[in-house]
Design an enzyme around this catalytic site. Structure first.
Site: not given
Length: 150
Positions: A54, A56, A84, A87
């Protein structure tokens, strides 16, 4: 580059690039204590065949590697979508100072929705959280992307 809007604009650029690669359009920018961007990325889960890639996590990994530390206590993270739970945990473990995000994610969010990672007593560190920055643009990117998939 200074100012929270300019950092979010850079994150939006990363999200657009992710969409162009066929990735879910989420972008992130990590800003160091002196106000410079130290890392930026868009989602790369499909490209890297890595469910943890992801935006992040990618920027936090890059900044930690560059700093030679697993913690970034004076850094601020700008991301186009509410992180999420995975993260959010990474943000906590990295001791990110402030989190700024655009669009909320009622289905899969981990900060204001769903797991609300930063609210748990087991959370190691909770950053200051600011939401809704450039939310309309971030939402439009996501809706356009998923609209083309349907």
């Amino acid at each position: 580059m200074t100012g929270f809007r300019s950092y979010m604009d850079a994150a939006l650029d990363e999200a657009r690039a992710a969409a162009d690669r066929g990735e879910v359009p989420v972008g992130a920018v990590l800003v160091g204590p002196d106000g410079t961007i130290v890392a930026q990325a868009g989602n790369r889960t499909r490209e890297l065949s890595d469910p943890t890639a992801h935006a992040e996590t990618l920027v936090i990994r890059a900044a930690c590697a560059a700093a030679g530390s697993e913690r970034l206590p004076d850094h601020d993270l700008y991301v186009t979508l509410e992180p999420c739970p995975m993260c959010a945990a990474v943000i906590s473990f990295a001791r990110i100072r402030r989190l700024y995000y655009g669009a909320s994610d009622p289905k899969s969010g981990g900060t204001a929705h769903g797991a609300r990672v930063f609210s748990h007593p087991q959370c190691h560190h909770a950053p200051d959280v600011y939401d809704g920055i450039a939310a309309a643009e971030a939402e439009t990117l996501l809706k356009t992307f998923f609209g083309k998939k349907r």
